[in-house]
Scaffold this motif. Structure first.
Motif, PDB file in Angstrom:
ATOM      1  N   ASN A 147     -53.152   1.889  -6.341  1.00 58.16           N
ATOM      2  CA  ASN A 147     -53.141   1.772  -7.792  1.00 58.16           C
ATOM      3  C   ASN A 147     -52.736   0.236  -8.326  1.00 58.16           C
ATOM      4  OD1 ASN A 147     -54.310   3.795  -8.933  1.00 58.16           O
ATOM      5  ND2 ASN A 147     -52.486   4.859  -9.776  1.00 58.16           N
TER       6      ASN A 147
ATOM      7  N   THR B 184     -49.189   2.111 -12.637  1.00 62.61           N
ATOM      8  CA  THR B 184     -49.524   3.533 -12.098  1.00 62.61           C
ATOM      9  C   THR B 184     -51.024   3.687 -12.816  1.00 62.61           C
ATOM     10  OG1 THR B 184     -48.586   4.296 -14.331  1.00 62.61           O
ATOM     11  CG2 THR B 184     -47.035   4.245 -12.295  1.00 62.61           C
TER      12      THR B 184
ATOM     13  N   LYS C  66     -54.797   3.994 -13.650  1.00 67.76           N
ATOM     14  CA  LYS C  66     -56.049   4.113 -12.938  1.00 67.76           C
ATOM     15  C   LYS C  66     -57.081   2.715 -13.313  1.00 67.76           C
ATOM     16  CE  LYS C  66     -54.496   7.881 -11.073  1.00 67.76           C
ATOM     17  NZ  LYS C  66     -54.182   7.862  -9.522  1.00 67.76           N
TER      18      LYS C  66
ATOM     19  N   ARG D 184     -59.387   1.239 -11.227  1.00 72.23           N
ATOM     20  CA  ARG D 184     -60.421   0.813 -10.410  1.00 72.23           C
ATOM     21  C   ARG D 184     -61.831   0.579 -10.802  1.00 72.23           C
ATOM     22  NH1 ARG D 184     -60.840   1.790  -4.119  1.00 72.23           N
ATOM     23  NH2 ARG D 184     -62.646   1.056  -3.840  1.00 72.23           N
TER      24      ARG D 184
END
Length: 403
Positions: free
Chosen positions: A276, A336, A338, A340
């Motif tokens: 992450n 932390t 997300k 992507r």
């Protein structure tokens, strides 16, 4: 949404007080003028796209071209324009030529194959940290660690002698410098092509287990490609394969040291958290800071803006990665998160071929360096660091650290 051509500002734009944030003017445009004209070095005025969705739409659109030889293509600098004309790599081609050349390398950078390199990358990282701890303190993290890690990895993958690193580091700096003249860029390129061409010829008669050997025996020996074709492909992989990751190591380290709460999470993180953190740092820093360049192949519309055939297009991926529509509280570094779906590696058919390798390298580095040297800290104020405003890949020229 557009503006009079005479009012177009110079691009790239100057950063503000924080060296980790995109230029304030880009942030303003993201909110007030998401598609607008800018002026680049040659006097042309391409369209700049700042919104996340517009950037993805433009980069995925088959009606735009990455061909750097087409009229209207907004090259980053005179030197880069000259070298791309001399030796065109597949990132500056359109399909089907782009796809056919890229396909030759896809297997070398598949996730499963790159994962098999993880133990070797871990060994490289640990040995370099051993050397750092046994060496002078303070030290420059760029030369002692960040540059050697990806240089060793890409050398082993391609089949380039690491002993020659001083040479290819020198010419790489010239090739990615925004202020290199066409003559300087071409001279550096000729040096690198001649060097890699010599390696390819050697591998025709004495191949090893590496990418250049495979291309030599499968492509050159069969007449499908020339020695210079493979050398041109090799120079792209060699330069991109060490410059980008090296800058992410140092810039990411500087950013984490300035955000100790995030550094603590990374230092103590499990593999999922580290993965992450890599994505978030890629998003937050976006070292490809001069935009991804394209040219329109036909009259079209992107982000509500009519674009004419032959007009240059720039996708500002650094500010697109700060779009609150895609990333809530985008100016916060949150390992932390997300993240992507960022566009730090580009988007569409031209997205970075080597991203699986970069991810593994960064995961190994971020999971190891701060754990093994928990007292690592900067040996100079952030404001005194020399950031790479002069390069097409952002980072720091030196990162003095102590522990």
């Amino acid at each position: 949404m557009s503006e009079a051509l005479s009012d177009a500002p110079e691009f790239p734009m100057a950063r503000g007080r924080s060296p980790f944030d995109p230029p304030p003017e880009l942030d303003r445009r993201l909110h007030d003028e998401p598609v607008s004209r800018v002026k680049i070095w040659d006097g042309s005025e391409p369209w700049l796209f700042t919104r996340y969705e517009d950037v993805r739409a433009m980069l995925a659109d088959a009606r735009v071209s990455a061909d750097s030889e087409l009229p209207g293509y907004p090259a980053q600098s005179p030197g880069i324009a000259a070298r791309r004309k001399r030796a065109k790599a597949f990132i500056s081609m359109d399909d089907p030529d782009h796809a056919s050349q890229r396909r030759l390398l896809t297997g070398d950078f598949m996730v499963k194959k790159v994962e098999r390199l993880r133990p070797r990358i871990q060994k490289i990282v640990d040995e370099l940290i051993d050397d750092m701890l046994a060496g002078p303190n303070p030290t420059d993290l760029v030369q002692a660690f960040a540059l050697p890690v990806p240089s060793l990895v890409i050398c082993e993958l391609l089949g380039v002698p690491y002993a020659d690193r001083a040479f290819f580091h020198r010419v790489s700096k010239v090739l990615i410098a925004k202020n290199s003249t066409p003559a300087e860029s071409l001279a550096a390129l000729e040096e690198l092509l001649a060097y890699l061409g010599g390696l390819v010829k050697q591998k025709l008669t004495d191949p090893g287990d590496d990418v250049l050997s495979r291309l030599a025996t499968e492509q050159v020996a069969t007449g499908a490609m020339t020695v210079e074709d493979v050398a041109a492909m090799g120079q792209l992989l060699l330069v991109a394969g060490h410059e980008t990751t090296a800058n992410m190591i140092t810039l990411g380290t500087a950013a984490l040291l300035e955000h100790p709460d995030q550094l603590d999470l990374v230092r103590d993180g499990d593999p999922a958290l580290i993965a992450n953190a890599v994505e978030e740092l890629l998003r937050y820093l976006t070292i490809v800071h001069t935009g991804r360049r394209r040219v329109a192949l036909e009259d079209m519309e992107v982000g509500g803006q009519p674009v004419r055939k032959g007009e240059g297009l720039i996708a500002a991926s650094d500010i697109a990665n700060r779009d609150a529509g895609a990333f809530p509280e985008p100016d916060q570094l949150d390992v932390t998160r997300k993240a992507r779906h960022h566009v730090a590696f580009g988007y569409g058919v031209h997205q970075c071929l080597g991203q699986p390798l970069a991810r593994v390298e960064l995961q190994v580095v971020y999971s190891t360096l701060y754990r093994r040297i928990p007292t690592l800290k900067l040996d100079a104020p952030v404001e005194d660091l020399k950031f790479k405003h002069d390069m097409v890949v952002y980072g720091v020229h030196e990162l003095p650290v102590t522990w």
